[in-house]
Design a protein around this motif. Structure first.
Motif, PDB file in Angstrom:
ATOM      1  N   ALA A 103       0.918  -1.226  -0.117  1.00 45.97           N
ATOM      2  CA  ALA A 103       0.002  -0.056   0.106  1.00 45.97           C
ATOM      3  C   ALA A 103       1.046   1.184   0.173  1.00 45.97           C
ATOM      4  CB  ALA A 103      -0.829  -0.061   1.124  1.00 45.97           C
ATOM      5  N   SER A 104       2.044   1.153   0.889  1.00 43.97           N
ATOM      6  CA  SER A 104       2.932   2.258   0.969  1.00 43.97           C
ATOM      7  C   SER A 104       3.274   2.494  -0.519  1.00 43.97           C
ATOM      8  CB  SER A 104       4.029   2.041   1.761  1.00 43.97           C
ATOM      9  OG  SER A 104       4.869   3.128   1.808  1.00 43.97           O
ATOM     10  N   PHE A 105       3.819   1.554  -1.217  1.00 50.94           N
ATOM     11  CA  PHE A 105       4.322   1.675  -2.510  1.00 50.94           C
ATOM     12  C   PHE A 105       3.279   2.262  -3.694  1.00 50.94           C
ATOM     13  CE2 PHE A 105       5.642  -0.089  -6.631  1.00 50.94           C
ATOM     14  CZ  PHE A 105       7.112   0.342  -6.917  1.00 50.94           C
ATOM     15  N   ASP A 106       2.237   1.514  -3.701  1.00 49.88           N
ATOM     16  CA  ASP A 106       1.360   1.966  -4.430  1.00 49.88           C
ATOM     17  C   ASP A 106       0.557   3.167  -4.502  1.00 49.88           C
ATOM     18  OD1 ASP A 106       0.357   0.776  -7.076  1.00 49.88           O
ATOM     19  OD2 ASP A 106      -1.639   0.364  -5.906  1.00 49.88           O
ATOM     20  N   ALA A 107       0.770   3.937  -3.247  1.00 50.54           N
ATOM     21  CA  ALA A 107      -0.019   5.181  -2.864  1.00 50.54           C
ATOM     22  C   ALA A 107       0.579   6.142  -3.778  1.00 50.54           C
ATOM     23  CB  ALA A 107       0.147   5.210  -1.240  1.00 50.54           C
ATOM     24  N   TYR A 108       1.766   6.051  -4.017  1.00 48.75           N
ATOM     25  CA  TYR A 108       2.182   7.235  -4.752  1.00 48.75           C
ATOM     26  C   TYR A 108       2.415   6.839  -6.545  1.00 48.75           C
ATOM     27  CZ  TYR A 108       3.165   7.892  -0.099  1.00 48.75           C
ATOM     28  OH  TYR A 108       3.011   8.130   1.070  1.00 48.75           O
ATOM     29  N   CYS A 109       1.528   7.596  -7.170  1.00 50.20           N
ATOM     30  CA  CYS A 109       1.561   7.201  -8.716  1.00 50.20           C
ATOM     31  C   CYS A 109       2.856   7.489  -9.346  1.00 50.20           C
ATOM     32  CB  CYS A 109       0.407   8.002  -9.406  1.00 50.20           C
ATOM     33  SG  CYS A 109       0.635   9.589  -9.265  1.00 50.20           S
ATOM     34  N   VAL A 110       2.862   6.869 -10.591  1.00 45.97           N
ATOM     35  CA  VAL A 110       4.173   7.309 -11.485  1.00 45.97           C
ATOM     36  C   VAL A 110       4.494   8.712 -11.569  1.00 45.97           C
ATOM     37  CG1 VAL A 110       5.198   6.701 -13.496  1.00 45.97           C
ATOM     38  CG2 VAL A 110       3.753   5.035 -12.566  1.00 45.97           C
ATOM     39  N   SER A 111       3.444   9.441 -11.716  1.00 42.87           N
ATOM     40  CA  SER A 111       3.716  10.805 -12.192  1.00 42.87           C
ATOM     41  C   SER A 111       4.344  11.646 -11.023  1.00 42.87           C
ATOM     42  CB  SER A 111       2.394  11.553 -12.480  1.00 42.87           C
ATOM     43  OG  SER A 111       1.411  11.289 -11.496  1.00 42.87           O
ATOM     44  N   ARG A 112       4.214  11.077  -9.831  1.00 44.28           N
ATOM     45  CA  ARG A 112       4.797  11.740  -8.467  1.00 44.28           C
ATOM     46  C   ARG A 112       6.125  11.475  -8.257  1.00 44.28           C
ATOM     47  NH1 ARG A 112       0.805  11.751  -3.994  1.00 44.28           N
ATOM     48  NH2 ARG A 112       2.387  13.032  -3.056  1.00 44.28           N
ATOM     49  N   PHE A 113       7.155  11.607  -9.031  1.00 47.67           N
ATOM     50  CA  PHE A 113       8.300  11.114  -8.469  1.00 47.67           C
ATOM     51  C   PHE A 113       9.308  12.295  -8.067  1.00 47.67           C
ATOM     52  CE2 PHE A 113       7.942   7.883 -12.188  1.00 47.67           C
ATOM     53  CZ  PHE A 113       7.951   6.637 -11.156  1.00 47.67           C
ATOM     54  N   ASP A 114       8.678  12.903  -7.115  1.00 42.03           N
ATOM     55  CA  ASP A 114       9.450  13.949  -6.262  1.00 42.03           C
ATOM     56  C   ASP A 114      10.246  13.124  -5.389  1.00 42.03           C
ATOM     57  OD1 ASP A 114       8.003  13.827  -3.417  1.00 42.03           O
ATOM     58  OD2 ASP A 114       6.268  13.728  -5.181  1.00 42.03           O
ATOM     59  N   GLN A 119      11.826   8.434  -2.559  1.00 41.57           N
ATOM     60  CA  GLN A 119      12.364   7.607  -1.605  1.00 41.57           C
ATOM     61  C   GLN A 119      11.317   6.529  -0.684  1.00 41.57           C
ATOM     62  OE1 GLN A 119      15.403   7.626  -0.538  1.00 41.57           O
ATOM     63  NE2 GLN A 119      15.929   9.087  -2.299  1.00 41.57           N
ATOM     64  N   ALA A 120      10.198   6.767  -0.795  1.00 40.50           N
ATOM     65  CA  ALA A 120       9.248   5.981   0.003  1.00 40.50           C
ATOM     66  C   ALA A 120       9.162   4.685  -0.884  1.00 40.50           C
ATOM     67  CB  ALA A 120       7.823   6.528   0.030  1.00 40.50           C
ATOM     68  N   LYS A 121       8.910   4.748  -2.128  1.00 38.32           N
ATOM     69  CA  LYS A 121       8.932   3.598  -3.200  1.00 38.32           C
ATOM     70  C   LYS A 121      10.240   2.687  -2.978  1.00 38.32           C
ATOM     71  CE  LYS A 121       5.812   5.122  -6.684  1.00 38.32           C
ATOM     72  NZ  LYS A 121       4.811   3.993  -6.708  1.00 38.32           N
ATOM     73  N   ILE A 122      11.368   3.384  -2.846  1.00 45.85           N
ATOM     74  CA  ILE A 122      12.655   2.843  -2.780  1.00 45.85           C
ATOM     75  C   ILE A 122      12.682   2.046  -1.620  1.00 45.85           C
ATOM     76  CG2 ILE A 122      15.250   3.110  -2.586  1.00 45.85           C
ATOM     77  CD1 ILE A 122      14.993   5.284  -4.579  1.00 45.85           C
ATOM     78  N   GLY A 123      12.223   2.612  -0.254  1.00 45.38           N
ATOM     79  CA  GLY A 123      12.157   2.108   0.886  1.00 45.38           C
ATOM     80  C   GLY A 123      11.227   0.902   0.891  1.00 45.38           C
ATOM     81  N   ALA A 124      10.146   0.985   0.363  1.00 44.14           N
ATOM     82  CA  ALA A 124       9.160  -0.484   0.211  1.00 44.14           C
ATOM     83  C   ALA A 124       9.871  -1.582  -0.790  1.00 44.14           C
ATOM     84  CB  ALA A 124       7.904  -0.007  -0.746  1.00 44.14           C
ATOM     85  N   CYS A 125      10.706  -1.057  -1.868  1.00 47.97           N
ATOM     86  CA  CYS A 125      11.342  -2.233  -2.220  1.00 47.97           C
ATOM     87  C   CYS A 125      12.278  -2.969  -1.522  1.00 47.97           C
ATOM     88  CB  CYS A 125      11.896  -1.707  -3.795  1.00 47.97           C
ATOM     89  SG  CYS A 125      10.884  -1.115  -5.070  1.00 47.97           S
ATOM     90  N   MET A 154       8.345  -0.673 -14.324  1.00 51.24           N
ATOM     91  CA  MET A 154       9.356  -0.415 -15.187  1.00 51.24           C
ATOM     92  C   MET A 154       9.583  -0.152 -16.358  1.00 51.24           C
ATOM     93  SD  MET A 154      11.774  -3.687 -13.049  1.00 51.24           S
ATOM     94  CE  MET A 154      13.507  -2.966 -13.996  1.00 51.24           C
ATOM     95  N   GLU A 155       8.490  -0.270 -17.038  1.00 47.61           N
ATOM     96  CA  GLU A 155       8.451  -0.085 -18.565  1.00 47.61           C
ATOM     97  C   GLU A 155       8.234   1.202 -18.811  1.00 47.61           C
ATOM     98  OE1 GLU A 155       5.125  -2.603 -19.953  1.00 47.61           O
ATOM     99  OE2 GLU A 155       6.308  -4.462 -19.835  1.00 47.61           O
ATOM    100  N   ASP A 161      16.522   6.321 -12.346  1.00 46.16           N
ATOM    101  CA  ASP A 161      17.377   5.269 -11.895  1.00 46.16           C
ATOM    102  C   ASP A 161      17.531   4.430 -10.694  1.00 46.16           C
ATOM    103  OD1 ASP A 161      18.131   5.571 -14.470  1.00 46.16           O
ATOM    104  OD2 ASP A 161      19.770   6.625 -14.300  1.00 46.16           O
ATOM    105  N   LYS A 162      17.391   5.341  -9.616  1.00 50.09           N
ATOM    106  CA  LYS A 162      17.374   4.699  -8.290  1.00 50.09           C
ATOM    107  C   LYS A 162      16.313   3.842  -8.091  1.00 50.09           C
ATOM    108  CE  LYS A 162      19.669   8.670  -6.061  1.00 50.09           C
ATOM    109  NZ  LYS A 162      19.581   9.671  -4.900  1.00 50.09           N
ATOM    110  N   LEU A 163      15.091   4.162  -8.547  1.00 47.46           N
ATOM    111  CA  LEU A 163      13.776   3.440  -8.203  1.00 47.46           C
ATOM    112  C   LEU A 163      13.980   2.095  -9.342  1.00 47.46           C
ATOM    113  CD1 LEU A 163      11.281   2.842  -7.098  1.00 47.46           C
ATOM    114  CD2 LEU A 163      10.114   4.308  -8.844  1.00 47.46           C
TER     115      LEU A 163
END
Length: 780
Positions: A103-114, A119-125, A154-155, A161-163
């Motif tokens: 849920a934490s990973f999915d809560a932030y859509c692709v367009s919101r790469f601030d 960092q939230a998505k990377i942490g979830a990964c 990923m497509e 690059d970090k993500l």
């Protein structure tokens, strides 16, 4: 201790301030830091697990689902908690942690790469990658559709690059472990696949090449296969071998959990007749115990019985007996509470016969000597095996002459045997080389990591073997006393070595050759040891005891002890530990012994106050009163000391001791002798003034012990001294029982008193006729 306290306080704050996002952010970050620190990571995960830290983190994620920074810190905390820690991983799965991270990973859509959402998505990964090493977590990740969503993401071309790298690592992990899990779940060929997998893993992954992120997975695969096919000896053997590799590769981590013992012991129990399984299982148990970062609470007798049965059954198989004895020793050393050896199992018989069958196996000796040390202290039957155990232990002293760890185990096993009683000591002394072997150990291991323990054990053994003066003299002639003194000098700042060495010296000195002692500077060594540990009561007690025994051997030692400050050290110890009856007892005897030397009375007498204080503090102890009053009797001969005793109420304490212990002839005689010294000051031409109570105390002693010559003679002398004062004469005159007591003394000991008693009697009779005219006239 610091990790425990810090973690407890941290989690308490997070629970109390659970509505504060700031507290939550910093709390999760602190948890991650604790779990990432190389020195405390393992212990931190275990401590936080016991404090329900996973619950706190996941609860925080649920309270602040839209807080980007907090979600990232919480994911990192879960990632840190799950590394090499099955308890935390299982708890994350139980509380729905995978769904929460998703849920934490999915809560932030692709367009919101601030930066925050990135960092939230990377942490979830990172958290999901850490969890994916566990089969159950991998299934949860796959069932949640996380892998598919990551592939689609990923497509996208604008993914940073970090993500991209984080998601790629996660996908690689999921792909690798999914393939292995699929093989384990295949239907008809399930057992064959599992066996092939274990065989490949065992052969191609020796400990040196196992990667940290694979180790937990390999352990899970091995345990899964062993539990699925308990009847397959082949699988059990390979599973145990794989576990052995994993435990060896990470011997400093907690990857080997104590509960794994159950799986390994079950394999051993189910396939006792298969030497391959037995050897592999014992090796796994041994390596597992070595990998634990903290001891298990206890090992039950059933597990010990199973391994003992294996040792008993495979006595002729060197490989199995080495592995099984090693496993048993490892279990013993990794347990806080070993418990009791089952009565129907003779571990000592098994050890003795195994070593006799394989006398050249260094590894077997290493394990068996450790077992002897482990079990000797808790077995009530060890004494009956002493004759057979001693030669094996002596052989180990030669076999491991450069291995101080093994020498330490052997010496301490011998120490336990030496405490087994008279018969055990006799059995040890039958070996002519025994004493020489112990003394040799003290000489060889003076500056090694285990020297402290070896020196302590050897000193204790020599002390236990010194049954009589012949043996004491023999030990000293062989260099025992010299080695103990050497240990005292070398380890003068180690209170354990000093305590043991002083105790041994006190025992050996009485039989040592005086000339050997004279050339050893023993007086200086003992005093220096006491000075090095002024606040250690045991050191002071044993030091005072050693000084007393030494001073009783020869006058020259009295002089040396006083010269090196021994009397002052004993006095300071008695003053510092005035509440200790033992310290007062040993100190008083030591000072008494030193004061016997006429030329030392004045110097030792400076310490007389501490004896008086000791008597005052423990006047209810009859034994201590004997010693203190005896010391005062000896010290009171010197005029300066006599004045010092008078100023510190020694007389009142002497009379008190006489009243309390009127039946004790020793106290009465010493007290009267002390009174005879203290009652007259020749230089000042003064006599002690007494009261009727004081006189009653003296006459009561005479009445209670009419047949004791020393008491009657000392009492007559004291009474004669008192008559030098007119006021005392009046008090003497008022005692109606005094004539009869003096008459009785005349009858019993007339020749001994040389007229003193009869003269007193004539003096007493004259009082009734001419009180004032003849009050100063008496016959001496």
């Amino acid at each position: 201790g610091c990790v425990d306290n810090f973690s407890s306080v941290l989690l308490d704050i997070m629970k109390v301030e659970k509505k504060s996002s700031t507290v939550a952010i910093h709390g999760c970050r602190s948890i991650y830091n604790l779990c990432s620190h190389e020195d405390i990571a393992t212990s931190s995960r275990l401590v936080i697990s016991s404090l329900h830290g996973v619950d706190v983190v996941i609860n925080t994620m649920e309270i602040f689902p839209e807080h980007v920074i907090l979600q990232r810190e919480a994911c990192m905390a879960l990632a840190g908690l799950s590394v090499d820690c099955m308890q935390n991983t299982e708890k994350i799965l139980e509380l729905g942690g995978v769904a929460r991270i998703d849920a934490s990973f999915d809560a932030y859509c692709v367009s919101r790469f601030d930066e925050s959402s990135l960092q939230a998505k990377i942490g979830a990964c990172i958290a999901l990658t850490s969890l994916a090493t566990y089969p159950a977590a991998l299934s949860a990740i796959r069932d949640a559709g996380i892998v598919k969503r990551i592939v689609h993401l990923m497509e996208e071309e604008d993914v940073p690059d970090k993500l991209q790298n984080s998601m790629k690592t996660l996908l690689e992990s999921c792909s690798e472990f999914e393939n292995v899990s699929a093989k384990l779940q295949e239907g008809a060929d399930r057992e064959q696949c599992c066996m092939a997998l274990l065989a490949n893993l065992r052969d191609v992954l020796p400990p040196s090449v196992i990667q940290r992120d694979k180790a937990t997975w390999l352990r899970s695969i091995a345990l899964h296969s062993m539990n699925a096919y308990t009847d397959s000896a082949h699988i059990q053997a390979m599973g145990c071998t794989l576990l052995s590799h994993v435990y060896v590769a990470f011997s400093t981590d907690s990857i080997g959990q104590a509960r794994d013992i159950e799986n390994i012991i079950n394999a051993l129990k189910a396939h006792t007749t298969c030497s391959t399984v037995v050897s592999s299982a014992c090796m796994a148990a041994r390596n597992l115990c070595s990998s634990l970062t903290q001891q298990m609470d206890s090992v039950d007798c059933d597990k010990l019985n199973i391994i003992l049965d294996v040792m008993d059954h495979y006595r002729d198989d060197l490989d199995v007996i080495e592995q099984s004895s090693g496993a048993l020793f490892a279990l013993c050393t990794s347990s806080k509470n070993l418990g009791q050896i089952p009565e129907d199992k003779s571990i000592f018989t098994i050890i003795i016969e195994s070593l006799q069958k394989h006398p050249h196996s260094v590894e077997l000796y290493r394990c068996c000597i450790g077992l002897l040390w482990s079990f000797s202290s808790i077995s009530g039957r060890v004494e009956e095996f002493v004759p057979n155990l001693v030669p094996l232990l002596l052989k180990s002293l030669d076999m491991f002459e450069k291995d101080d760890e093994m020498i330490d185990l052997a010496v301490n096993a011998l120490l336990i045997l030496s405490k087994g009683g008279f018969q055990s000591v006799l059995a040890m002394l039958k070996h002519e080389t025994f004493i020489d072997s112990i003394i040799s150990c003290m000489f060889k291991f003076i500056d090694t990591p285990r020297s402290h323990s070896i020196q302590t054990g050897c000193c204790d053994i020599l002390s236990n073997l010194a049954l009589d003066n012949y043996l004491r003299a023999d030990m000293c002639a062989r260099g025992g006393t010299s080695r103990i003194i050497m240990a005292l000098n070398h380890f003068c700042h180690d209170h354990l070595v000093v305590c043991t060495a002083l105790f041994a010296l006190a025992n050996l000195i009485s039989g040592a050759d005086v000339e050997i002692l004279r050339g050893s500077e023993i007086s200086k060594t003992i005093v220096k040891s006491m000075q090095s540990h002024p606040i250690n009561l045991t050191v002071q007690v044993r030091g005072a005891s050693a000084l007393w025994v030494l001073s009783s051997r020869n006058e020259v030692f009295k002089e040396r002890i006083v010269q090196y400050g021994g009397a002052q050290v004993v006095s300071e110890a008695m003053t510092r530990f005035v509440a200790s009856e033992t310290m007062q007892s040993k100190g008083s005897i030591a000072l008494w012994s030193l004061a016997v030397h006429r030329s030392l009375k004045a110097q030792v007498g400076q310490s007389a106050v501490c004896v008086v204080n000791g008597l005052a503090a423990h006047v209810c102890s009859e034994k201590l009163c004997e010693e203190c009053v005896g010391a005062i009797k000896c010290l009171s001969i010197d005029e300066k000391t006599k004045k010092l005793l008078g100023e510190n109420d020694a007389l009142d304490l002497i009379f008190s001791a006489m009243c309390l212990y009127s039946e004790n002839a020793t106290i009465q005689q010493s007290a009267l002798a002390a009174l005879s010294n203290l009652s007259v000051d020749v230089n000042a031409n003064q006599v002690l003034r007494i009261s009727s109570d004081d006189l009653d105390t003296i006459t009561n002693g005479m009445r209670t012990h009419p047949k004791v010559k020393d008491i009657q003679e000392s009492a007559i002398i004291v009474l004669r001294n008192f008559t030098c004062s007119p006021s005392n004469c009046l008090i003497l005159q008022q005692d109606a029982h005094l004539p009869g007591l003096i008459r009785s003394a005349v009858v019993n000991f007339n020749d001994s008193f040389q007229g003193r008693a009869e003269g007193q009697y004539r003096m007493r009779s004259s009082f009734s006729l001419i009180v004032r005219i003849y009050s100063f006239a008496f016959v001496v």
